[in-house]
Design an enzyme around this catalytic site. Structure first.
Site, PDB file in Angstrom:
ATOM      1  N   PRO A  80       0.794  -1.221   0.000  1.00  0.00           N
ATOM      2  CA  PRO A  80       0.000   0.000   0.000  1.00  0.00           C
ATOM      3  C   PRO A  80       0.832   1.280   0.000  1.00  0.00           C
ATOM      4  O   PRO A  80       1.872   1.368   0.644  1.00  0.00           O
ATOM      5  CB  PRO A  80      -0.828  -0.105   1.285  1.00  0.00           C
ATOM      6  CG  PRO A  80      -0.121  -1.087   2.138  1.00  0.00           C
ATOM      7  CD  PRO A  80       0.580  -2.023   1.211  1.00  0.00           C
ATOM      8  N   ASN A  81       0.330   2.221  -0.764  1.00  0.00           N
ATOM      9  CA  ASN A  81       0.854   3.580  -0.884  1.00  0.00           C
ATOM     10  C   ASN A  81       2.152   3.688  -1.682  1.00  0.00           C
ATOM     11  O   ASN A  81       2.632   4.795  -1.913  1.00  0.00           O
ATOM     12  CB  ASN A  81       1.024   4.243   0.494  1.00  0.00           C
ATOM     13  CG  ASN A  81      -0.301   4.375   1.206  1.00  0.00           C
ATOM     14  OD1 ASN A  81      -1.277   4.828   0.612  1.00  0.00           O
ATOM     15  ND2 ASN A  81      -0.353   3.961   2.453  1.00  0.00           N
TER      16      ASN A  81
ATOM     17  N   ARG B 222       4.832  11.082  -2.063  1.00  0.00           N
ATOM     18  CA  ARG B 222       4.596  10.934  -0.625  1.00  0.00           C
ATOM     19  C   ARG B 222       5.923  10.958   0.138  1.00  0.00           C
ATOM     20  O   ARG B 222       6.797  10.143  -0.113  1.00  0.00           O
ATOM     21  CB  ARG B 222       3.873   9.611  -0.373  1.00  0.00           C
ATOM     22  CG  ARG B 222       3.601   9.331   1.079  1.00  0.00           C
ATOM     23  CD  ARG B 222       2.816   8.008   1.218  1.00  0.00           C
ATOM     24  NE  ARG B 222       2.858   7.561   2.588  1.00  0.00           N
ATOM     25  CZ  ARG B 222       3.505   6.483   3.007  1.00  0.00           C
ATOM     26  NH1 ARG B 222       4.145   5.719   2.154  1.00  0.00           N
ATOM     27  NH2 ARG B 222       3.508   6.150   4.271  1.00  0.00           N
TER      28      ARG B 222
ATOM     29  N   TYR C 180      11.305   8.774   1.431  1.00  0.00           N
ATOM     30  CA  TYR C 180      11.321   7.771   0.359  1.00  0.00           C
ATOM     31  C   TYR C 180      12.033   8.210  -0.911  1.00  0.00           C
ATOM     32  O   TYR C 180      12.188   7.411  -1.826  1.00  0.00           O
ATOM     33  CB  TYR C 180       9.891   7.355   0.028  1.00  0.00           C
ATOM     34  CG  TYR C 180       9.168   6.772   1.213  1.00  0.00           C
ATOM     35  CD1 TYR C 180       9.512   5.521   1.708  1.00  0.00           C
ATOM     36  CD2 TYR C 180       8.161   7.475   1.862  1.00  0.00           C
ATOM     37  CE1 TYR C 180       8.865   4.984   2.810  1.00  0.00           C
ATOM     38  CE2 TYR C 180       7.504   6.948   2.963  1.00  0.00           C
ATOM     39  CZ  TYR C 180       7.867   5.702   3.433  1.00  0.00           C
ATOM     40  OH  TYR C 180       7.226   5.176   4.521  1.00  0.00           O
TER      41      TYR C 180
ATOM     42  N   ASN D  72       8.156  -5.525  -1.110  1.00  0.00           N
ATOM     43  CA  ASN D  72       8.105  -4.417  -0.168  1.00  0.00           C
ATOM     44  C   ASN D  72       6.663  -4.403   0.325  1.00  0.00           C
ATOM     45  O   ASN D  72       5.786  -3.853  -0.334  1.00  0.00           O
ATOM     46  CB  ASN D  72       8.473  -3.090  -0.817  1.00  0.00           C
ATOM     47  CG  ASN D  72       8.486  -1.955   0.189  1.00  0.00           C
ATOM     48  OD1 ASN D  72       7.887  -2.040   1.257  1.00  0.00           O
ATOM     49  ND2 ASN D  72       9.142  -0.866  -0.170  1.00  0.00           N
TER      50      ASN D  72
ATOM     51  N   ALA E 268       3.164  -1.063   4.780  1.00  0.00           N
ATOM     52  CA  ALA E 268       2.531  -1.135   6.105  1.00  0.00           C
ATOM     53  C   ALA E 268       2.129  -2.552   6.486  1.00  0.00           C
ATOM     54  O   ALA E 268       2.069  -2.875   7.683  1.00  0.00           O
ATOM     55  CB  ALA E 268       1.318  -0.213   6.154  1.00  0.00           C
TER      56      ALA E 268
ATOM     57  N   HIS F 223       4.082  -4.874   9.103  1.00  0.00           N
ATOM     58  CA  HIS F 223       3.920  -4.807  10.550  1.00  0.00           C
ATOM     59  C   HIS F 223       2.549  -5.275  11.026  1.00  0.00           C
ATOM     60  O   HIS F 223       2.300  -5.302  12.225  1.00  0.00           O
ATOM     61  CB  HIS F 223       4.135  -3.363  11.027  1.00  0.00           C
ATOM     62  CG  HIS F 223       5.167  -2.636  10.238  1.00  0.00           C
ATOM     63  ND1 HIS F 223       6.514  -2.945  10.312  1.00  0.00           N
ATOM     64  CD2 HIS F 223       5.063  -1.649   9.316  1.00  0.00           C
ATOM     65  CE1 HIS F 223       7.187  -2.155   9.480  1.00  0.00           C
ATOM     66  NE2 HIS F 223       6.321  -1.370   8.875  1.00  0.00           N
TER      67      HIS F 223
ATOM     68  N   ASP G 118       0.887 -15.831   5.709  1.00  0.00           N
ATOM     69  CA  ASP G 118       0.288 -17.118   5.347  1.00  0.00           C
ATOM     70  C   ASP G 118       0.315 -17.321   3.833  1.00  0.00           C
ATOM     71  O   ASP G 118       0.582 -18.421   3.353  1.00  0.00           O
ATOM     72  CB  ASP G 118      -1.142 -17.212   5.868  1.00  0.00           C
ATOM     73  CG  ASP G 118      -1.222 -17.426   7.368  1.00  0.00           C
ATOM     74  OD1 ASP G 118      -0.177 -17.727   7.996  1.00  0.00           O
ATOM     75  OD2 ASP G 118      -2.333 -17.288   7.917  1.00  0.00           O
TER      76      ASP G 118
ATOM     77  N   GLU H 193      12.857  -9.479   1.266  1.00  0.00           N
ATOM     78  CA  GLU H 193      12.067  -8.338   1.737  1.00  0.00           C
ATOM     79  C   GLU H 193      12.895  -7.073   1.555  1.00  0.00           C
ATOM     80  O   GLU H 193      14.083  -7.042   1.883  1.00  0.00           O
ATOM     81  CB  GLU H 193      11.732  -8.555   3.217  1.00  0.00           C
ATOM     82  CG  GLU H 193      10.958  -7.455   3.880  1.00  0.00           C
ATOM     83  CD  GLU H 193      10.717  -7.738   5.360  1.00  0.00           C
ATOM     84  OE1 GLU H 193      10.156  -6.852   6.023  1.00  0.00           O
ATOM     85  OE2 GLU H 193      11.109  -8.812   5.873  1.00  0.00           O
TER      86      GLU H 193
ATOM     87  N   HIS I  63      12.845  -2.633   1.939  1.00  0.00           N
ATOM     88  CA  HIS I  63      12.232  -1.390   2.416  1.00  0.00           C
ATOM     89  C   HIS I  63      13.114  -0.234   1.971  1.00  0.00           C
ATOM     90  O   HIS I  63      14.346  -0.304   2.092  1.00  0.00           O
ATOM     91  CB  HIS I  63      12.088  -1.382   3.933  1.00  0.00           C
ATOM     92  CG  HIS I  63      11.199  -2.482   4.424  1.00  0.00           C
ATOM     93  ND1 HIS I  63       9.833  -2.401   4.348  1.00  0.00           N
ATOM     94  CD2 HIS I  63      11.489  -3.687   4.946  1.00  0.00           C
ATOM     95  CE1 HIS I  63       9.310  -3.523   4.824  1.00  0.00           C
ATOM     96  NE2 HIS I  63      10.296  -4.329   5.184  1.00  0.00           N
ATOM     97  N   ILE I  64      12.502   0.786   1.470  1.00  0.00           N
ATOM     98  CA  ILE I  64      13.243   1.944   0.970  1.00  0.00           C
ATOM     99  C   ILE I  64      13.920   2.686   2.113  1.00  0.00           C
ATOM    100  O   ILE I  64      15.090   3.053   2.033  1.00  0.00           O
ATOM    101  CB  ILE I  64      12.303   2.864   0.168  1.00  0.00           C
ATOM    102  CG1 ILE I  64      11.793   2.117  -1.076  1.00  0.00           C
ATOM    103  CG2 ILE I  64      12.995   4.162  -0.216  1.00  0.00           C
ATOM    104  CD1 ILE I  64      10.644   2.784  -1.796  1.00  0.00           C
ATOM    105  N   SER I  65      13.178   2.905   3.188  1.00  0.00           N
ATOM    106  CA  SER I  65      13.737   3.597   4.348  1.00  0.00           C
ATOM    107  C   SER I  65      14.295   2.575   5.332  1.00  0.00           C
ATOM    108  O   SER I  65      14.003   1.382   5.249  1.00  0.00           O
ATOM    109  CB  SER I  65      12.658   4.441   5.034  1.00  0.00           C
ATOM    110  OG  SER I  65      11.684   3.601   5.635  1.00  0.00           O
TER     111      SER I  65
ATOM    112  N   ARG J 114      13.016   4.360  12.454  1.00  0.00           N
ATOM    113  CA  ARG J 114      11.747   5.091  12.427  1.00  0.00           C
ATOM    114  C   ARG J 114      10.903   4.738  13.650  1.00  0.00           C
ATOM    115  O   ARG J 114      11.421   4.240  14.638  1.00  0.00           O
ATOM    116  CB  ARG J 114      11.034   4.804  11.108  1.00  0.00           C
ATOM    117  CG  ARG J 114      11.861   5.310   9.906  1.00  0.00           C
ATOM    118  CD  ARG J 114      11.188   5.121   8.601  1.00  0.00           C
ATOM    119  NE  ARG J 114       9.951   5.903   8.563  1.00  0.00           N
ATOM    120  CZ  ARG J 114       9.009   5.716   7.652  1.00  0.00           C
ATOM    121  NH1 ARG J 114       9.146   4.791   6.730  1.00  0.00           N
ATOM    122  NH2 ARG J 114       7.919   6.460   7.665  1.00  0.00           N
TER     123      ARG J 114
ATOM    124  N   ARG K 190       7.312   0.180  13.467  1.00  0.00           N
ATOM    125  CA  ARG K 190       7.912  -0.290  12.211  1.00  0.00           C
ATOM    126  C   ARG K 190       9.080  -1.254  12.448  1.00  0.00           C
ATOM    127  O   ARG K 190       9.630  -1.804  11.510  1.00  0.00           O
ATOM    128  CB  ARG K 190       8.395   0.889  11.375  1.00  0.00           C
ATOM    129  CG  ARG K 190       7.293   1.813  10.924  1.00  0.00           C
ATOM    130  CD  ARG K 190       7.827   2.901  10.011  1.00  0.00           C
ATOM    131  NE  ARG K 190       6.872   3.968   9.835  1.00  0.00           N
ATOM    132  CZ  ARG K 190       5.882   3.974   8.940  1.00  0.00           C
ATOM    133  NH1 ARG K 190       5.731   2.941   8.134  1.00  0.00           N
ATOM    134  NH2 ARG K 190       5.063   5.004   8.861  1.00  0.00           N
TER     135      ARG K 190
END
Length: 148
Positions: free
Chosen positions: A13-14, A21, A26, A77, A80, A83, A90, A101, A103-105, A110, A114
């Site tokens: 998401p996002n 954003r 990011y 990625n 949200a 977490h 599953d 996996e 993650h950009i940040s 943070r 997170r």
């Protein structure tokens, strides 16, 4: 010899809002830039990339179920959902392929919520805090895993 099965690139998401954003967190690269980078990196090794970004958890779960037997591995990625989503973990076991996996940040620098990932225990590797270059590193690592 037949070409390898594609790599599934999943963005949660996002992430469709990359470049708009929170650019201070990011960066200015867009989702299109991310997909192009992952695709070009995979092509160096003879792999194709199938990409999905969705803001709808069920769509991602359906994509994972449909991927069984059709992909070499997954770069994800989860955003949200990292977490929060037990349903995602599953579903991630269904394709029975290596997962990286990304993650950009740096999620560990943070907010405390997170710091926990439901996905990490399933992942062969976790890359965080390298900006969108993390996708390149994730693809390279995944190719190494599936080529062994």
């Amino acid at each position: 010899m037949s070409p390898p099965l594609p790599i599934l690139l999943l963005n949660g998401p996002n992430l469709n809002l990359l470049g708009l954003r929170q650019p201070d967190v990011y960066g200015s690269a867009t989702l299109h830039d991310v997909v192009d980078l992952a695709t070009a990196t995979a092509a160096e090794y003879g792999f194709e990339v199938q990409s999905l970004q969705t803001n709808h958890e069920g769509e991602m779960l359906d994509a994972l179920a449909a991927a069984r037997g059709k992909i070499s591995g997954i770069v994800i990625n989860p955003a949200a959902w990292t977490h929060t989503s037990i349903a995602l973990i599953d579903a991630l076991v269904v394709p029975e392929v290596p997962i990286v996996e990304v993650h950009i940040s740096n999620v560990h620098a943070r907010e405390s919520f997170r710091h926990h990932s439901y996905v990490s225990p399933l992942a062969a590797g976790v890359i965080a805090g390298f900006g969108v270059r993390g996708y390149e590193y994730a693809v390279r690592h995944l190719v190494t895993l599936v080529s062994q």
